[in-house]
Write a protein that holds these residues in place. Structure first.
Motif, PDB file in Angstrom:
ATOM      1  N   GLY A 239       0.837  -1.194   0.000  1.00  0.00           N
ATOM      2  CA  GLY A 239       0.000   0.000   0.000  1.00  0.00           C
ATOM      3  C   GLY A 239       0.873   1.245   0.000  1.00  0.00           C
ATOM      4  N   THR A 240       1.181   1.749   1.179  1.00  0.00           N
ATOM      5  CA  THR A 240       1.997   2.956   1.324  1.00  0.00           C
ATOM      6  C   THR A 240       3.330   2.594   1.957  1.00  0.00           C
ATOM      7  N   MET A 241       4.383   3.271   1.511  1.00  0.00           N
ATOM      8  CA  MET A 241       5.702   3.121   2.122  1.00  0.00           C
ATOM      9  C   MET A 241       5.987   4.374   2.942  1.00  0.00           C
ATOM     10  N   TYR A 242       6.259   4.197   4.210  1.00  0.00           N
ATOM     11  CA  TYR A 242       6.512   5.306   5.121  1.00  0.00           C
ATOM     12  C   TYR A 242       7.985   5.316   5.537  1.00  0.00           C
ATOM     13  N   LEU A 243       8.563   6.485   5.585  1.00  0.00           N
ATOM     14  CA  LEU A 243       9.885   6.677   6.162  1.00  0.00           C
ATOM     15  C   LEU A 243       9.719   7.431   7.470  1.00  0.00           C
ATOM     16  N   ILE A 244      10.208   6.864   8.554  1.00  0.00           N
ATOM     17  CA  ILE A 244      10.229   7.579   9.830  1.00  0.00           C
ATOM     18  C   ILE A 244      11.573   8.286   9.919  1.00  0.00           C
ATOM     19  N   ALA A 245      11.557   9.594   9.937  1.00  0.00           N
ATOM     20  CA  ALA A 245      12.795  10.363   9.831  1.00  0.00           C
ATOM     21  C   ALA A 245      12.664  11.671  10.584  1.00  0.00           C
ATOM     22  N   ALA A 246      13.817  12.273  10.874  1.00  0.00           N
ATOM     23  CA  ALA A 246      13.813  13.572  11.544  1.00  0.00           C
ATOM     24  C   ALA A 246      13.368  14.683  10.615  1.00  0.00           C
ATOM     25  N   ASP A 247      13.634  14.525   9.304  1.00  0.00           N
ATOM     26  CA  ASP A 247      13.283  15.566   8.334  1.00  0.00           C
ATOM     27  C   ASP A 247      13.106  14.915   6.965  1.00  0.00           C
ATOM     28  N   ASP A 248      13.076  15.733   5.907  1.00  0.00           N
ATOM     29  CA  ASP A 248      12.851  15.218   4.554  1.00  0.00           C
ATOM     30  C   ASP A 248      14.145  14.938   3.799  1.00  0.00           C
ATOM     31  N   GLY A 249      15.278  14.936   4.480  1.00  0.00           N
ATOM     32  CA  GLY A 249      16.563  14.819   3.803  1.00  0.00           C
ATOM     33  C   GLY A 249      16.715  13.560   2.975  1.00  0.00           C
ATOM     34  N   ALA A 250      16.050  12.481   3.357  1.00  0.00           N
ATOM     35  CA  ALA A 250      16.200  11.219   2.632  1.00  0.00           C
ATOM     36  C   ALA A 250      15.699  11.311   1.202  1.00  0.00           C
TER      37      ALA A 250
ATOM     38  N   VAL B  14       7.112  10.347   7.837  1.00  0.00           N
ATOM     39  CA  VAL B  14       6.533  10.497   9.171  1.00  0.00           C
ATOM     40  C   VAL B  14       7.625  11.089  10.052  1.00  0.00           C
ATOM     41  N   ARG B  15       7.395  12.276  10.550  1.00  0.00           N
ATOM     42  CA  ARG B  15       8.420  12.950  11.355  1.00  0.00           C
ATOM     43  C   ARG B  15       8.533  12.305  12.738  1.00  0.00           C
ATOM     44  N   GLU B  16       9.757  12.146  13.187  1.00  0.00           N
ATOM     45  CA  GLU B  16       9.972  11.587  14.517  1.00  0.00           C
ATOM     46  C   GLU B  16       9.277  12.402  15.604  1.00  0.00           C
ATOM     47  N   CYS B  17       9.106  13.683  15.376  1.00  0.00           N
ATOM     48  CA  CYS B  17       8.475  14.538  16.378  1.00  0.00           C
ATOM     49  C   CYS B  17       7.003  14.192  16.593  1.00  0.00           C
ATOM     50  N   GLU B  18       6.416  13.357  15.730  1.00  0.00           N
ATOM     51  CA  GLU B  18       5.030  12.942  15.910  1.00  0.00           C
ATOM     52  C   GLU B  18       4.885  11.825  16.949  1.00  0.00           C
ATOM     53  N   MET B  19       5.989  11.263  17.361  1.00  0.00           N
ATOM     54  CA  MET B  19       5.941  10.198  18.365  1.00  0.00           C
ATOM     55  C   MET B  19       5.605  10.784  19.739  1.00  0.00           C
ATOM     56  N   PRO B  20       5.053   9.980  20.630  1.00  0.00           N
ATOM     57  CA  PRO B  20       4.706  10.485  21.976  1.00  0.00           C
ATOM     58  C   PRO B  20       5.917  10.595  22.894  1.00  0.00           C
ATOM     59  N   PHE B  21       7.104  10.410  22.368  1.00  0.00           N
ATOM     60  CA  PHE B  21       8.344  10.558  23.125  1.00  0.00           C
ATOM     61  C   PHE B  21       9.382  11.145  22.181  1.00  0.00           C
ATOM     62  N   ARG B  22      10.436  11.679  22.753  1.00  0.00           N
ATOM     63  CA  ARG B  22      11.550  12.202  21.974  1.00  0.00           C
ATOM     64  C   ARG B  22      12.806  11.397  22.307  1.00  0.00           C
ATOM     65  N   LYS B  23      13.803  11.523  21.465  1.00  0.00           N
ATOM     66  CA  LYS B  23      15.056  10.845  21.759  1.00  0.00           C
ATOM     67  C   LYS B  23      15.603  11.309  23.103  1.00  0.00           C
ATOM     68  N   ARG B  24      15.433  12.589  23.387  1.00  0.00           N
ATOM     69  CA  ARG B  24      15.916  13.116  24.657  1.00  0.00           C
ATOM     70  C   ARG B  24      15.203  12.454  25.836  1.00  0.00           C
ATOM     71  N   ASP B  25      13.936  12.061  25.669  1.00  0.00           N
ATOM     72  CA  ASP B  25      13.225  11.356  26.739  1.00  0.00           C
ATOM     73  C   ASP B  25      13.876  10.006  27.039  1.00  0.00           C
ATOM     74  N   ILE B  26      14.261   9.293  25.974  1.00  0.00           N
ATOM     75  CA  ILE B  26      14.925   7.995  26.165  1.00  0.00           C
ATOM     76  C   ILE B  26      16.290   8.211  26.822  1.00  0.00           C
ATOM     77  N   GLU B  27      17.008   9.229  26.364  1.00  0.00           N
ATOM     78  CA  GLU B  27      18.306   9.555  26.968  1.00  0.00           C
ATOM     79  C   GLU B  27      18.159   9.819  28.459  1.00  0.00           C
ATOM     80  N   ALA B  28      17.126  10.576  28.825  1.00  0.00           N
ATOM     81  CA  ALA B  28      16.949  10.943  30.232  1.00  0.00           C
ATOM     82  C   ALA B  28      16.694   9.715  31.099  1.00  0.00           C
ATOM     83  N   VAL B  29      15.857   8.794  30.619  1.00  0.00           N
ATOM     84  CA  VAL B  29      15.580   7.581  31.392  1.00  0.00           C
ATOM     85  C   VAL B  29      16.848   6.754  31.558  1.00  0.00           C
ATOM     86  N   LEU B  30      17.612   6.611  30.482  1.00  0.00           N
ATOM     87  CA  LEU B  30      18.829   5.811  30.549  1.00  0.00           C
ATOM     88  C   LEU B  30      19.906   6.485  31.407  1.00  0.00           C
TER      89      LEU B  30
END
Length: 340
Positions: free
Chosen positions: A51-62, A77-93
């Motif tokens: 059907g559709t091919m989605y790229l999950i990416a920070a921007d349109d550079g790809a 699909v922009r990573e910013c649409e996720m309910p968490f950010r990379k910084r959130d994962i960093e903080a937990v770790l």
């Protein structure tokens, strides 16, 4: 339509004429040189309608790295649409003593898990695909009755030139999954980790519910808090899902072996990796070929205690920081001379 698996659990099934998958590829800048090969080969070789091919990416550079035909088929699909950010994962770790660099591996796994949460109107099944894994021959991802094909992938224990793998699984990914999901156990000595996976909406929804009920917090946070930092790669999304689906929804999946070649190289010392990749693609020998770059490969290999000591030493000292892993009918082989 729906049916039930042998344990009475719901299993989505559709006629072959209606069977369809969407394809989702998380992509970072390091993946751009390989992405075009991955996309065009998937479109060309999938026997299952895409059907559709989605790229999950920070921007349109790809998009700048794709030909017009491939670019016209993808949705970013922009990573910013996720309910968490990379910084959130960093903080937990970091609360557990990690460095910021350790978050990237787990962040990209969680991006895959959340696709049904953030992308509207996805198909019942989605092919989650690493951008550096390329299908070389025609391949189906769903059976005629709508079950998902899952690749057995690499054995938990890297034993060379044998199919006699130990039944007992002592592996960092299994340890993580046992703590993350109550009752989780591997169903066979193969990991299910093979750079792609077909996720079913209802199985993933059930997994989310089980985890969030057990940990009483969002899936992503429970995932990050369960990681043990003594290993550089202490969890695998594909290992977790593969054995969960096999154990709890066996009527909804079919396992198979693929004949594959994975080129492993140090991101700083692996000059010529793309040339090696194209040689393997042109050989016509494999169902799929991967080309995977790792920063500090030698140091990472030394932490992989599921690899026998002698083999680990050979891999860590390989000339030019590049080698091939070969899988053929569940047998693992290693070629230390990947340029040939």
């Amino acid at each position: 339509a729906t049916a039930s698996d042998p344990r009475g659990r719901p299993c989505f099934r559709r006629r072959q004429s209606c069977a369809m998958i969407d394809v989702i590829i998380p992509v970072a800048a390091k993946d751009y040189p390989k992405l075009g090969r991955c996309l065009s080969a998937t479109l060309r070789n999938s026997r299952t309608r895409i059907g559709t091919m989605y790229l999950i990416a920070a921007d349109d550079g790809a998009l700048a790295f794709l030909d017009a035909a491939s670019a016209s088929r993808v949705v970013i699909v922009r990573e910013c649409e996720m309910p968490f950010r990379k910084r959130d994962i960093e903080a937990v770790l970091e609360e557990q003593g990690a460095t910021a660099k350790q978050a990237s591996w787990y962040y990209q796994q969680l991006l895959k898990f959340y696709v049904f949460e953030v992308i509207p109107k996805l198909a019942v099944h989605v092919l989650i695909l690493d951008a550096d894994f390329i299908f070389c021959k025609p391949i189906s991802f769903l059976t005629d009755d709508g079950r998902a094909f899952l690749s057995r992938g690499y054995p938990f224990r890297w034993l060379i030139n044998t199919r006699d793998y130990p039944a007992r699984v002592d592996h960092v990914h299994a340890d993580f999954a046992r703590r993350f999901v109550a009752g989780w156990e591997p169903v066979e000595p193969f990991s299910g980790m093979h750079h792609h996976m077909v996720f079913a909406r209802h199985i993933l929804a059930e997994l989310f519910a089980v985890v969030e009920r057990q940990h009483r917090q969002p899936f992503w946070r429970a995932f990050a808090e369960t990681v043990r930092l003594e290993k550089w790669n202490a969890a695998s999304e594909f290992v977790l899902y593969y054995h969960y689906a096999m154990a709890r929804h066996p009527g909804c999946v079919v396992v198979r072996n693929l004949k594959t070649c994975d080129i492993i190289h140090d991101s700083e010392a692996g000059d010529g990796a793309l040339e090696a990749l194209d040689r393997q693609l042109a050989s016509g020998e494999f169902d799929a070929v991967g080309c995977h770059a790792f920063l500090g490969l030698e140091a990472r290999i030394q932490t992989m205690d599921y690899i026998p000591h002698d083999l680990r030493s050979d891999l860590a000292s390989v000339q030019d920081g590049m080698f091939r892993l070969l899988l053929d009918n569940a047998m693992l082989q290693v070629d230390l001379y990947a340029r040939g």
